[in-house]
Design a protein around this motif. Structure first.
Motif, PDB file in Angstrom:
ATOM      1  N   LEU A 187       0.709  -1.116   0.112  1.00 48.33           N
ATOM      2  CA  LEU A 187      -0.007   0.077  -0.042  1.00 48.33           C
ATOM      3  C   LEU A 187       0.810   1.341  -0.155  1.00 48.33           C
ATOM      4  O   LEU A 187       0.635   2.158  -1.031  1.00 48.33           O
ATOM      5  CB  LEU A 187      -0.924  -0.073   1.223  1.00 48.33           C
ATOM      6  CG  LEU A 187      -2.022  -0.877   1.166  1.00 48.33           C
ATOM      7  CD1 LEU A 187      -2.866  -0.791   2.459  1.00 48.33           C
ATOM      8  CD2 LEU A 187      -3.202  -0.734   0.070  1.00 48.33           C
ATOM      9  N   LEU A 188       1.922   1.269   0.969  1.00 45.11           N
ATOM     10  CA  LEU A 188       2.762   2.664   0.914  1.00 45.11           C
ATOM     11  C   LEU A 188       3.600   2.654  -0.389  1.00 45.11           C
ATOM     12  O   LEU A 188       3.596   3.868  -0.953  1.00 45.11           O
ATOM     13  CB  LEU A 188       3.590   2.416   1.918  1.00 45.11           C
ATOM     14  CG  LEU A 188       3.221   3.379   3.496  1.00 45.11           C
ATOM     15  CD1 LEU A 188       2.107   2.474   3.968  1.00 45.11           C
ATOM     16  CD2 LEU A 188       4.320   3.368   4.434  1.00 45.11           C
ATOM     17  N   GLY A 189       3.829   1.656  -1.117  1.00 46.08           N
ATOM     18  CA  GLY A 189       4.462   1.577  -2.263  1.00 46.08           C
ATOM     19  C   GLY A 189       3.668   2.009  -3.371  1.00 46.08           C
ATOM     20  O   GLY A 189       4.244   2.986  -4.367  1.00 46.08           O
ATOM     21  N   LEU A 190       2.448   1.581  -3.540  1.00 47.42           N
ATOM     22  CA  LEU A 190       1.459   2.193  -4.630  1.00 47.42           C
ATOM     23  C   LEU A 190       1.131   3.727  -4.420  1.00 47.42           C
ATOM     24  O   LEU A 190       0.877   4.357  -5.204  1.00 47.42           O
ATOM     25  CB  LEU A 190       0.247   1.282  -4.165  1.00 47.42           C
ATOM     26  CG  LEU A 190       0.153   0.020  -4.821  1.00 47.42           C
ATOM     27  CD1 LEU A 190      -1.039  -0.813  -4.666  1.00 47.42           C
ATOM     28  CD2 LEU A 190       0.681  -0.121  -6.560  1.00 47.42           C
ATOM     29  N   ASN A 191       1.268   4.136  -3.019  1.00 45.69           N
ATOM     30  CA  ASN A 191       0.601   5.563  -2.601  1.00 45.69           C
ATOM     31  C   ASN A 191       1.845   6.576  -2.657  1.00 45.69           C
ATOM     32  O   ASN A 191       1.660   7.646  -2.480  1.00 45.69           O
ATOM     33  CB  ASN A 191      -0.135   5.573  -1.560  1.00 45.69           C
ATOM     34  CG  ASN A 191      -1.552   4.992  -1.452  1.00 45.69           C
ATOM     35  OD1 ASN A 191      -2.013   5.069  -2.605  1.00 45.69           O
ATOM     36  ND2 ASN A 191      -1.805   4.014  -0.530  1.00 45.69           N
ATOM     37  N   ARG A 192       3.215   6.136  -2.746  1.00 47.76           N
ATOM     38  CA  ARG A 192       4.300   6.789  -2.470  1.00 47.76           C
ATOM     39  C   ARG A 192       4.482   8.250  -3.198  1.00 47.76           C
ATOM     40  O   ARG A 192       4.932   9.093  -3.032  1.00 47.76           O
ATOM     41  CB  ARG A 192       5.585   6.161  -2.544  1.00 47.76           C
ATOM     42  CG  ARG A 192       5.956   5.792  -3.724  1.00 47.76           C
ATOM     43  CD  ARG A 192       7.016   4.681  -4.056  1.00 47.76           C
ATOM     44  NE  ARG A 192       7.839   4.255  -5.151  1.00 47.76           N
ATOM     45  CZ  ARG A 192       7.042   3.622  -6.011  1.00 47.76           C
ATOM     46  NH1 ARG A 192       5.937   2.891  -5.796  1.00 47.76           N
ATOM     47  NH2 ARG A 192       7.919   3.297  -7.089  1.00 47.76           N
ATOM     48  N   LEU A 193       3.727   8.013  -4.609  1.00 43.91           N
ATOM     49  CA  LEU A 193       3.918   9.087  -5.487  1.00 43.91           C
ATOM     50  C   LEU A 193       2.384   9.980  -5.773  1.00 43.91           C
ATOM     51  O   LEU A 193       2.263  10.542  -6.873  1.00 43.91           O
ATOM     52  CB  LEU A 193       4.587   8.858  -6.604  1.00 43.91           C
ATOM     53  CG  LEU A 193       6.235   8.351  -6.535  1.00 43.91           C
ATOM     54  CD1 LEU A 193       6.560   8.019  -7.845  1.00 43.91           C
ATOM     55  CD2 LEU A 193       6.761   9.429  -6.029  1.00 43.91           C
ATOM     56  N   ARG A 194       1.325   9.558  -4.873  1.00 47.33           N
ATOM     57  CA  ARG A 194       0.055   9.958  -5.011  1.00 47.33           C
ATOM     58  C   ARG A 194      -0.637  10.387  -3.656  1.00 47.33           C
ATOM     59  O   ARG A 194      -0.117   9.664  -2.640  1.00 47.33           O
ATOM     60  CB  ARG A 194      -0.682   9.115  -5.853  1.00 47.33           C
ATOM     61  CG  ARG A 194      -1.241   7.816  -5.001  1.00 47.33           C
ATOM     62  CD  ARG A 194      -2.174   7.213  -5.911  1.00 47.33           C
ATOM     63  NE  ARG A 194      -2.355   5.914  -5.177  1.00 47.33           N
ATOM     64  CZ  ARG A 194      -3.233   4.738  -5.781  1.00 47.33           C
ATOM     65  NH1 ARG A 194      -3.428   4.755  -6.839  1.00 47.33           N
ATOM     66  NH2 ARG A 194      -3.479   3.778  -5.002  1.00 47.33           N
ATOM     67  N   HIS A 195      -1.286  11.347  -3.647  1.00 45.68           N
ATOM     68  CA  HIS A 195      -1.887  11.831  -2.331  1.00 45.68           C
ATOM     69  C   HIS A 195      -3.216  11.003  -1.960  1.00 45.68           C
ATOM     70  O   HIS A 195      -3.635  10.383  -3.083  1.00 45.68           O
ATOM     71  CB  HIS A 195      -2.321  13.254  -2.695  1.00 45.68           C
ATOM     72  CG  HIS A 195      -1.259  14.293  -2.667  1.00 45.68           C
ATOM     73  ND1 HIS A 195      -0.477  14.819  -1.613  1.00 45.68           N
ATOM     74  CD2 HIS A 195      -0.866  14.810  -3.863  1.00 45.68           C
ATOM     75  CE1 HIS A 195       0.309  15.571  -2.180  1.00 45.68           C
ATOM     76  NE2 HIS A 195       0.356  15.498  -3.408  1.00 45.68           N
ATOM     77  N   GLY A 196      -3.344  10.775  -0.709  1.00 46.11           N
ATOM     78  CA  GLY A 196      -4.725  10.373  -0.700  1.00 46.11           C
ATOM     79  C   GLY A 196      -4.927   8.940   0.387  1.00 46.11           C
ATOM     80  O   GLY A 196      -5.554   8.391   0.935  1.00 46.11           O
ATOM     81  N   HIS A 197      -3.585   8.376   0.333  1.00 44.02           N
ATOM     82  CA  HIS A 197      -3.575   7.105   1.009  1.00 44.02           C
ATOM     83  C   HIS A 197      -4.564   6.173   0.551  1.00 44.02           C
ATOM     84  O   HIS A 197      -5.303   5.664   1.562  1.00 44.02           O
ATOM     85  CB  HIS A 197      -3.578   7.238   2.593  1.00 44.02           C
ATOM     86  CG  HIS A 197      -2.657   8.493   3.018  1.00 44.02           C
ATOM     87  ND1 HIS A 197      -1.107   8.431   2.931  1.00 44.02           N
ATOM     88  CD2 HIS A 197      -2.973   9.523   3.895  1.00 44.02           C
ATOM     89  CE1 HIS A 197      -0.715   9.590   3.576  1.00 44.02           C
ATOM     90  NE2 HIS A 197      -1.913  10.322   4.104  1.00 44.02           N
ATOM     91  N   VAL A 198      -4.759   5.800  -0.716  1.00 48.45           N
ATOM     92  CA  VAL A 198      -5.815   5.045  -1.190  1.00 48.45           C
ATOM     93  C   VAL A 198      -5.511   3.482  -0.706  1.00 48.45           C
ATOM     94  O   VAL A 198      -4.465   2.989  -0.924  1.00 48.45           O
ATOM     95  CB  VAL A 198      -5.606   5.286  -2.629  1.00 48.45           C
ATOM     96  CG1 VAL A 198      -6.897   4.384  -3.035  1.00 48.45           C
ATOM     97  CG2 VAL A 198      -5.882   6.798  -3.036  1.00 48.45           C
ATOM     98  N   THR A 199      -6.605   3.033  -0.128  1.00 45.91           N
ATOM     99  CA  THR A 199      -6.580   1.667   0.216  1.00 45.91           C
ATOM    100  C   THR A 199      -7.632   0.797  -0.328  1.00 45.91           C
ATOM    101  O   THR A 199      -7.703  -0.386  -0.358  1.00 45.91           O
ATOM    102  CB  THR A 199      -6.629   1.559   1.696  1.00 45.91           C
ATOM    103  OG1 THR A 199      -8.001   1.931   2.186  1.00 45.91           O
ATOM    104  CG2 THR A 199      -5.480   2.137   2.420  1.00 45.91           C
TER     105      THR A 199
END
Length: 291
Positions: free
Chosen positions: A199-211
């Motif tokens: 999850l952190l890897g997917l969100n590291r370059l975008r905002h919102g902490h998308v889960t």
């Protein structure tokens, strides 16, 4: 407090405008380093370490900063007016010929020898977004205290670095356990660790902490921030209450937890949303597989 992926983005932004460039402006507005002269030094890199930022300079110096709750780095082009807050809130300024990075409300501003960085960040567990990510070590540290509730265990940066309250809540939901469930009772804890890394890897370059996989503003999370709203899986109202923070000496209300009493099994705390608390959730015998 920003999650590890947010700090990763800040480091990437600072690296883009400062990395490899010579400082033409440097001002540390904290008593311990107010007289430090960094002008003329080259910024070697800006590296994240969990929720910490390490700005490494030639000559063997590192500027260590931490955002905590209110801190923020803002980047401006040369000559642009600074707009991140009042002047008295500025704690650090690093400028090059083309850009200026201004640190507002930074609670931690520390200049130290690069060789001594471990004295500041050495206590941290494996970094979820670091090049040396070690899932087995993170799992070992979590299981060292099997009776500890899973939410504060995930928040403890000494176990694994980078998880904040958003991810702690979301990971508990996705694992099908309440935040109060003892670590030793979480089935396939290794999958929880792997999911945190993903999850952190997917969100590291975008905002919102998308889960959830849905990037729309009102669809990003399963339970976090959704008190009294229907669970996205079963429709049961999401509950919320306070929970003690990860570290020693923290107050009981330093964290707010959110959970679905049907989809998540395990012990619960007293609810503050009018729904009341209970010792176990309705889903005690309905443990769901980790998604």
């Amino acid at each position: 407090m920003p999650e590890g992926d947010s700090v990763f983005r800040v480091a990437a932004q600072l690296q883009q405008v400062l990395g490899g460039r010579v400082l033409t402006l440097a001002d540390l507005r904290v008593p311990a380093h107010a007289t430090a002269d960094l002008v003329g030094r080259r910024v070697l890199e800006v590296a994240p370490r969990g929720k910490h930022l390490l700005t490494r300079l030639d000559g063997g110096l590192t500027l260590h900063t931490h955002l905590r709750m209110d801190g923020r780095w803002k980047v401006f082009t040369a000559g642009e007016r600074w707009t991140g807050g009042a002047d008295w809130q500025i704690r650090a300024v690093l400028g090059t010929a083309g850009h200026t990075a201004v640190g507002y409300r930074l609670p931690v501003v520390e200049l130290l020898p690069t060789a001594q960085e471990e004295s500041t960040v050495g206590h941290l567990g494996p970094d979820l977004l670091g090049p040396g990510w070690d899932a087995e070590e993170a799992l070992r540290r979590l299981l060292a205290q099997p009776e500890r509730p899973i939410a504060p265990a995930l928040l403890d940066q000494c176990n694994l670095a980078g998880i904040g309250n958003v991810y702690a809540n979301e990971l508990c939901f996705m694992a099908g356990v309440t935040p109060w469930t003892p670590v030793g009772q979480v089935a396939r804890l290794d999958r929880v660790v792997a999911l945190a890394h993903r999850l952190l890897g997917l969100n590291r370059l975008r905002h919102g902490h998308v889960t959830t996989g849905d990037t729309r503003v009102d669809r990003r999370h399963w339970v976090y921030g959704r008190a009294r709203q229907p669970c996205r899986r079963c429709g049961t109202p999401v509950r919320t209450t306070g929970f003690g923070a990860a570290g020693p000496g923290a107050s009981a209300q330093d964290r707010v937890v959110f959970w679905c009493p049907r989809c998540q099994s395990g012990p619960t705390g007293a609810s503050t949303d009018g729904a009341g608390g209970s010792r176990t959730t309705e889903g005690q015998t309905r443990r769901r597989r980790l998604v």
